[in-house]
Design a protein around this motif. Structure first.
Motif, PDB file in Angstrom:
ATOM      1  N   ALA A   1       0.811  -1.219   0.000  1.00 55.34           N
ATOM      2  CA  ALA A   1       0.000   0.000   0.000  1.00 55.34           C
ATOM      3  C   ALA A   1       0.840   1.262   0.000  1.00 55.34           C
ATOM      4  O   ALA A   1       0.305   2.363  -0.190  1.00 55.34           O
ATOM      5  N   GLY A   2       2.142   1.129   0.227  1.00 55.83           N
ATOM      6  CA  GLY A   2       2.981   2.310   0.269  1.00 55.83           C
ATOM      7  C   GLY A   2       2.940   2.979   1.626  1.00 55.83           C
ATOM      8  O   GLY A   2       2.178   2.594   2.529  1.00 55.83           O
ATOM      9  N   PRO A   3       3.738   4.039   1.819  1.00 57.67           N
ATOM     10  CA  PRO A   3       3.761   4.735   3.110  1.00 57.67           C
ATOM     11  C   PRO A   3       2.472   5.501   3.350  1.00 57.67           C
ATOM     12  O   PRO A   3       1.729   5.827   2.420  1.00 57.67           O
ATOM     13  N   ALA A   4       2.204   5.792   4.608  1.00 53.42           N
ATOM     14  CA  ALA A   4       1.007   6.553   4.955  1.00 53.42           C
ATOM     15  C   ALA A   4       1.144   7.983   4.469  1.00 53.42           C
ATOM     16  O   ALA A   4       2.240   8.568   4.501  1.00 53.42           O
ATOM     17  N   PRO A   5       0.065   8.582   3.963  1.00 59.05           N
ATOM     18  CA  PRO A   5       0.145   9.971   3.504  1.00 59.05           C
ATOM     19  C   PRO A   5       0.425  10.920   4.659  1.00 59.05           C
ATOM     20  O   PRO A   5      -0.034  10.712   5.789  1.00 59.05           O
ATOM     21  N   LEU A   6       1.155  11.966   4.392  1.00 55.58           N
ATOM     22  CA  LEU A   6       1.484  12.980   5.389  1.00 55.58           C
ATOM     23  C   LEU A   6       0.658  14.230   5.144  1.00 55.58           C
ATOM     24  O   LEU A   6       0.402  14.618   4.008  1.00 55.58           O
ATOM     25  N   ARG A   7       0.257  14.873   6.223  1.00 51.79           N
ATOM     26  CA  ARG A   7      -0.563  16.076   6.106  1.00 51.79           C
ATOM     27  C   ARG A   7       0.174  17.183   5.372  1.00 51.79           C
ATOM     28  O   ARG A   7      -0.426  17.955   4.609  1.00 51.79           O
ATOM     29  N   SER A   8       1.480  17.232   5.533  1.00 50.43           N
ATOM     30  CA  SER A   8       2.266  18.314   4.915  1.00 50.43           C
ATOM     31  C   SER A   8       2.346  18.189   3.389  1.00 50.43           C
ATOM     32  O   SER A   8       2.706  19.153   2.727  1.00 50.43           O
ATOM     33  N   ASP A   9       1.997  17.019   2.863  1.00 48.09           N
ATOM     34  CA  ASP A   9       2.075  16.819   1.415  1.00 48.09           C
ATOM     35  C   ASP A   9       0.834  17.289   0.684  1.00 48.09           C
ATOM     36  O   ASP A   9       0.803  17.218  -0.563  1.00 48.09           O
ATOM     37  N   TYR A  10      -0.172  17.773   1.407  1.00 48.31           N
ATOM     38  CA  TYR A  10      -1.432  18.134   0.765  1.00 48.31           C
ATOM     39  C   TYR A  10      -1.814  19.568   1.133  1.00 48.31           C
ATOM     40  O   TYR A  10      -1.556  20.034   2.262  1.00 48.31           O
ATOM     41  N   ALA A  11      -2.434  20.220   0.181  1.00 51.28           N
ATOM     42  CA  ALA A  11      -2.757  21.637   0.361  1.00 51.28           C
ATOM     43  C   ALA A  11      -3.923  21.848   1.311  1.00 51.28           C
ATOM     44  O   ALA A  11      -4.002  22.870   1.993  1.00 51.28           O
ATOM     45  N   SER A  12      -4.836  20.922   1.365  1.00 54.79           N
ATOM     46  CA  SER A  12      -6.014  21.091   2.217  1.00 54.79           C
ATOM     47  C   SER A  12      -6.253  19.832   3.039  1.00 54.79           C
ATOM     48  O   SER A  12      -5.776  18.736   2.700  1.00 54.79           O
ATOM     49  N   ALA A  13      -7.035  20.031   4.090  1.00 49.33           N
ATOM     50  CA  ALA A  13      -7.380  18.897   4.949  1.00 49.33           C
ATOM     51  C   ALA A  13      -8.253  17.890   4.205  1.00 49.33           C
ATOM     52  O   ALA A  13      -8.155  16.677   4.426  1.00 49.33           O
TER      53      ALA A  13
ATOM     54  N   GLY B   1      -5.585 -11.332  11.068  1.00 51.83           N
ATOM     55  CA  GLY B   1      -5.119 -10.415  10.028  1.00 51.83           C
ATOM     56  C   GLY B   1      -5.536  -8.987  10.301  1.00 51.83           C
ATOM     57  O   GLY B   1      -4.769  -8.039  10.050  1.00 51.83           O
ATOM     58  N   LEU B   2      -6.761  -8.797  10.834  1.00 50.50           N
ATOM     59  CA  LEU B   2      -7.210  -7.453  11.182  1.00 50.50           C
ATOM     60  C   LEU B   2      -6.351  -6.849  12.287  1.00 50.50           C
ATOM     61  O   LEU B   2      -6.117  -5.640  12.315  1.00 50.50           O
ATOM     62  N   THR B   3      -5.873  -7.712  13.195  1.00 51.16           N
ATOM     63  CA  THR B   3      -4.991  -7.227  14.259  1.00 51.16           C
ATOM     64  C   THR B   3      -3.695  -6.666  13.670  1.00 51.16           C
ATOM     65  O   THR B   3      -3.229  -5.586  14.069  1.00 51.16           O
ATOM     66  N   LEU B   4      -3.115  -7.391  12.727  1.00 48.39           N
ATOM     67  CA  LEU B   4      -1.884  -6.906  12.083  1.00 48.39           C
ATOM     68  C   LEU B   4      -2.149  -5.634  11.285  1.00 48.39           C
ATOM     69  O   LEU B   4      -1.322  -4.707  11.297  1.00 48.39           O
ATOM     70  N   ARG B   5      -3.266  -5.595  10.599  1.00 48.14           N
ATOM     71  CA  ARG B   5      -3.584  -4.397   9.816  1.00 48.14           C
ATOM     72  C   ARG B   5      -3.726  -3.178  10.715  1.00 48.14           C
ATOM     73  O   ARG B   5      -3.237  -2.085  10.391  1.00 48.14           O
ATOM     74  N   GLN B   6      -4.392  -3.348  11.865  1.00 52.03           N
ATOM     75  CA  GLN B   6      -4.565  -2.226  12.771  1.00 52.03           C
ATOM     76  C   GLN B   6      -3.231  -1.779  13.354  1.00 52.03           C
ATOM     77  O   GLN B   6      -2.989  -0.575  13.519  1.00 52.03           O
ATOM     78  N   MET B   7      -2.354  -2.740  13.642  1.00 53.90           N
ATOM     79  CA  MET B   7      -1.032  -2.386  14.164  1.00 53.90           C
ATOM     80  C   MET B   7      -0.252  -1.561  13.142  1.00 53.90           C
ATOM     81  O   MET B   7       0.376  -0.556  13.500  1.00 53.90           O
ATOM     82  N   TYR B   8      -0.292  -1.983  11.875  1.00 53.17           N
ATOM     83  CA  TYR B   8       0.449  -1.243  10.855  1.00 53.17           C
ATOM     84  C   TYR B   8      -0.198   0.105  10.578  1.00 53.17           C
ATOM     85  O   TYR B   8       0.507   1.106  10.346  1.00 53.17           O
TER      86      TYR B   8
ATOM     87  N   ASP C   1      -1.754   1.968  12.708  1.00 50.81           N
ATOM     88  CA  ASP C   1      -1.408   2.864  13.814  1.00 50.81           C
ATOM     89  C   ASP C   1       0.059   3.283  13.773  1.00 50.81           C
ATOM     90  O   ASP C   1       0.405   4.374  14.245  1.00 50.81           O
ATOM     91  N   ASP C   2       0.922   2.420  13.224  1.00 54.39           N
ATOM     92  CA  ASP C   2       2.358   2.732  13.198  1.00 54.39           C
ATOM     93  C   ASP C   2       2.960   2.239  11.880  1.00 54.39           C
ATOM     94  O   ASP C   2       3.504   1.130  11.794  1.00 54.39           O
ATOM     95  N   PRO C   3       2.876   3.048  10.807  1.00 48.51           N
ATOM     96  CA  PRO C   3       3.438   2.633   9.508  1.00 48.51           C
ATOM     97  C   PRO C   3       4.945   2.427   9.535  1.00 48.51           C
ATOM     98  O   PRO C   3       5.502   1.824   8.599  1.00 48.51           O
ATOM     99  N   ALA C   4       5.600   2.885  10.595  1.00 52.13           N
ATOM    100  CA  ALA C   4       7.049   2.690  10.687  1.00 52.13           C
ATOM    101  C   ALA C   4       7.417   1.227  10.894  1.00 52.13           C
ATOM    102  O   ALA C   4       8.611   0.876  10.868  1.00 52.13           O
ATOM    103  N   LEU C   5       6.436   0.350  11.094  1.00 47.92           N
ATOM    104  CA  LEU C   5       6.700  -1.076  11.277  1.00 47.92           C
ATOM    105  C   LEU C   5       7.121  -1.758   9.971  1.00 47.92           C
ATOM    106  O   LEU C   5       7.518  -2.930  10.007  1.00 47.92           O
ATOM    107  N   LEU C   6       7.030  -1.079   8.856  1.00 45.77           N
ATOM    108  CA  LEU C   6       7.366  -1.682   7.568  1.00 45.77           C
ATOM    109  C   LEU C   6       8.793  -2.234   7.598  1.00 45.77           C
ATOM    110  O   LEU C   6       9.733  -1.550   8.003  1.00 45.77           O
ATOM    111  N   ASN C   7       8.915  -3.509   7.215  1.00 46.94           N
ATOM    112  CA  ASN C   7      10.183  -4.253   7.175  1.00 46.94           C
ATOM    113  C   ASN C   7      10.766  -4.529   8.556  1.00 46.94           C
ATOM    114  O   ASN C   7      11.917  -4.957   8.675  1.00 46.94           O
ATOM    115  N   GLN C   8       9.987  -4.286   9.602  1.00 48.81           N
ATOM    116  CA  GLN C   8      10.428  -4.618  10.954  1.00 48.81           C
ATOM    117  C   GLN C   8       9.809  -5.943  11.387  1.00 48.81           C
ATOM    118  O   GLN C   8       8.750  -6.338  10.909  1.00 48.81           O
TER     119      GLN C   8
END
Length: 450
Positions: A78-90, A140-147, A149-156
Motif C-alpha cells: 500500500a505504500g507509506p502513509a500519507p502525510l498532512r504536509s504533502d497536501y494543500a487542504s485537509a 489479520g485485522l490485528t496486524l492491519r490495525q497495528m500497521y 497505527d504505526d506505519p514505521a513497522l514496515l520491514n520490521q
C-alpha cells in the motif's frame, strides 16, 4: 382404694412418659428432615456452581500464538502513509488517507502470519489453508490495525500475540476427542500437528482472555467473541430501571401506605399490584413489544426499551417490599410525632422513612438484580439480534448479558461455546453478587447510623 390410686398415678406417669417420648422422637425426626433438606439444597446449589465453575473458568484462558511477524514490504504494497504536509487542504489529506486505508484492507495480511509460522517450523510442508486455520479469523485485522497505527513497522519484525482459532483452542484444551478419525476432527492432521508442536515449544500458550471483557460478539471470528456490548447494554438497562422504578415504586408505596384513603379503589390498586408481582415475565415482554415498539415506535433491541419493560416488571416488587418496611415501623412513633405537632408529611419523611431506608434499599437492589437476570421479556423486544458494536447511548441497538448467554448456548460450535457460555454466566453471577453485596453493605451502614 390406695392401691387403685397408686395404679392410676402410675398409668398417668406412663402415659406422660410415652407422650414425651413420642414428642421428643417427633422433634428429632423433624429436625433431621430439616437438616437433610438443607443439606440437599446446599448440595444441589454446590453442584450447580461446581458445574458452572468447572466449565467456565477454562474459558478465561485461550490459546494464543506468540509469533515473530515481519511486516514485509513485498506483502504490504500500500505504500507509506500519507502525510498532512504533502497536501494543500485537509480534505485532500482525508481523501488520500481513506484511499490508503482501502489499500490496506486489500492486502493479504494472512500471508504475514503464514511466513511467521513457516519461520518457526522451517521443515513444515503444509498448505496455506492449514496454517490459517491455526489462528482466529481476526488475526489479520490485528496486524492491519497495528500497521495502520504505526506505519514505521514496515520491514520490521515484531513479536505479536495472536489469538488461536476456536478449533485450535478446542484441540489443545482437549474438549474434542483426539481419538476421533480425521473426517470427524475440526482441524486437519497437519494443523493439529502444528498446534501440538507449538504448544510443546511454548509458541502457543494459554493466556488470560481479556478480550472476553473488551470485545463484542462475533460470528465470523468466534475465538475473539466477547461480552462488552452485552455488558454495556445491561448497564444501560439497569440505569433506566434505577432512574424510573426506584423513585416511582418508593413514592407509590409511601402514598398507598401513609396517605391514601382506605376505600375500594385503593383496595383494587393493592390487589392489582400483588397480581402484577406474580405475572410471568414474558407477559411484560409482550406488553413492551406492543406498547413501546409498535405504539411509541421506540427502536427495536435498544436498552431503553429493555429498561422500560424491566421497570414495569420490577415496580410491584419494590412497592410491596417498601410497604412491608413501612409497616414494620411502630405506630407509637407516628403517634408521638403527630402528638408533638408534626404534620403528617413531616412525620412520614422525617421520622418514619429514615428508619425504613435499609429495608427499602435492600429490596430495591434485589429487585434490580432480579431484573438483571431476566431473559424472556428481552427476547420479545428483539434484544437477541446480533449487534457487533458497543452501544453509545440507551437508544442504540444492543444485546444483554442473559440474552448473550442464551445465544452462545445455541451456537453450533458447542465444544467451544459451552465453556464460553459458562464464563458468561460467571460474569452475570459476579455482577448480581456485587449488587447484593452493595445492598448488604449499605443496609449495614444505614442501620449503624440509626
Amino acid at each position: 382404694m390406695s392401691d387403685m390410686s397408686q395404679s392410676a398415678a402410675l398409668d398417668r406417669r406412663e402415659r406422660v412418659r410415652n407422650g414425651l417420648s413420642r414428642r421428643h422422637r417427633g422433634e428429632a425426626i423433624f429436625r433431621g428432615i430439616g437438616i437433610a433438606a438443607i443439606a440437599i439444597a446446599l448440595a444441589l446449589v454446590g453442584t450447580l456452581f461446581w458445574q458452572v465453575l468447572s466449565k467456565g473458568l477454562p474459558a478465561f484462558t485461550q490459546a494464543t500464538l506468540h509469533l515473530d511477524v515481519t511486516f514485509d514490504e513485498d506483502v504490504i504494497t500500500a505504500g507509506p502513509a500519507p502525510l498532512r504536509s504533502d497536501y494543500a487542504s485537509a480534505a485532500q489529506y482525508e481523501a488520500a488517507f481513506l484511499d490508503w486505508r482501502r489499500a490496506l484492507a486489500g492486502i493479504n495480511w494472512a500471508a504475514l502470519i503464514e511466513q511467521a509460522v513457516r519461520a518457526e517450523m522451517p521443515e513444515l510442508d503444509a498448505e496455506a489453508s492449514d496454517i490459517r486455520r491455526l489462528v482466529d479469523n481476526n488475526a489479520g485485522l490485528t496486524l492491519r490495525q497495528m500497521y495502520q497505527d504505526d506505519p514505521a513497522l514496515l520491514n520490521q519484525t515484531l513479536n505479536v500475540a495472536l489469538l488461536g482459532s476456536a478449533d485450535t483452542d478446542n484441540w489443545l484444551k482437549g474438549t474434542i476427542d483426539r481419538s476421533l478419525p480425521d473426517a470427524r476432527q475440526q482441524l486437519s492432521a497437519v494443523t493439529r500437528a502444528i498446534a501440538d508442536r507449538f504448544a510443546a515449544d511454548g509458541v502457543i500458550s494459554m493466556d488470560f482472555a481479556w478480550h472476553i471483557f473488551t470485545n463484542t460478539d462475533s460470528r465470523t471470528a468466534p475465538a475473539s467473541a466477547g461480552l462488552a456490548g452485552a455488558f454495556v447494554g445491561s448497564l444501560y438497562m439497569m440505569l433506566v430501571v434505577v432512574v424510573l422504578a426506584v423513585p416511582i415504586g418508593v413514592a407509590s408505596a409511601i402514598y398507598l401506605e401513609e396517605f391514601a384513603p382506605k376505600n375500594r379503589f385503593t383496595d383494587l390498586i393493592e390487589v392489582n399490584i400483588n397480581n402484577l408481582a406474580a405475572v410471568p415475565s414474558i407477559v411484560f415482554g409482550l406488553l413492551g413489544a406492543a406498547v413501546f415498539i409498535n405504539y411509541f415506535r421506540l427502536p427495536i433491541s435498544a436498552p431503553i426499551v429493555g429498561g422500560l419493560v424491566l421497570t414495569l416488571m420490577t415496580l410491584p416488587t419494590i412497592i410491596i417490599a417498601t410497604r412491608s418496611s413501612l409497616r414494620q415501623v411502630s405506630p407509637s412513633l407516628r403517634q408521638a410525632a403527630l402528638g408533638l405537632g408534626a404534620s403528617r408529611t413531616q412525620m412520614v419523611f422525617h421520622h418514619v422513612l429514615p428508619l425504613t431506608l435499609p429495608g427499602i434499599l435492600t429490596a430495591t437492589i434485589i429487585g434490580v438484580a432480579q431484573a438483571l437476570g431476566e431473559t424472556a421479556p428481552l427476547l420479545l423486544i428483539g434484544m437477541n439480534a446480533f449487534v457487533a458494536n458497543i452501544p453509545g447511548t440507551p437508544l442504540d441497538q444492543s444485546s444483554a448479558l442473559p440474552v448473550q448467554i442464551y445465544l452462545w448456548q445455541g451456537n453450533e460450535n458447542r465444544n467451544f461455546f459451552e465453556a464460553r457460555t459458562s464464563a458468561a454466566i460467571l460474569v452475570l453471577l459476579g455482577l448480581m453478587i456485587t449488587l447484593n453485596a452493595i445492598a448488604i453493605f449499605l443496609r449495614t451502614r444505614l442501620e449503624r447510623n440509626k
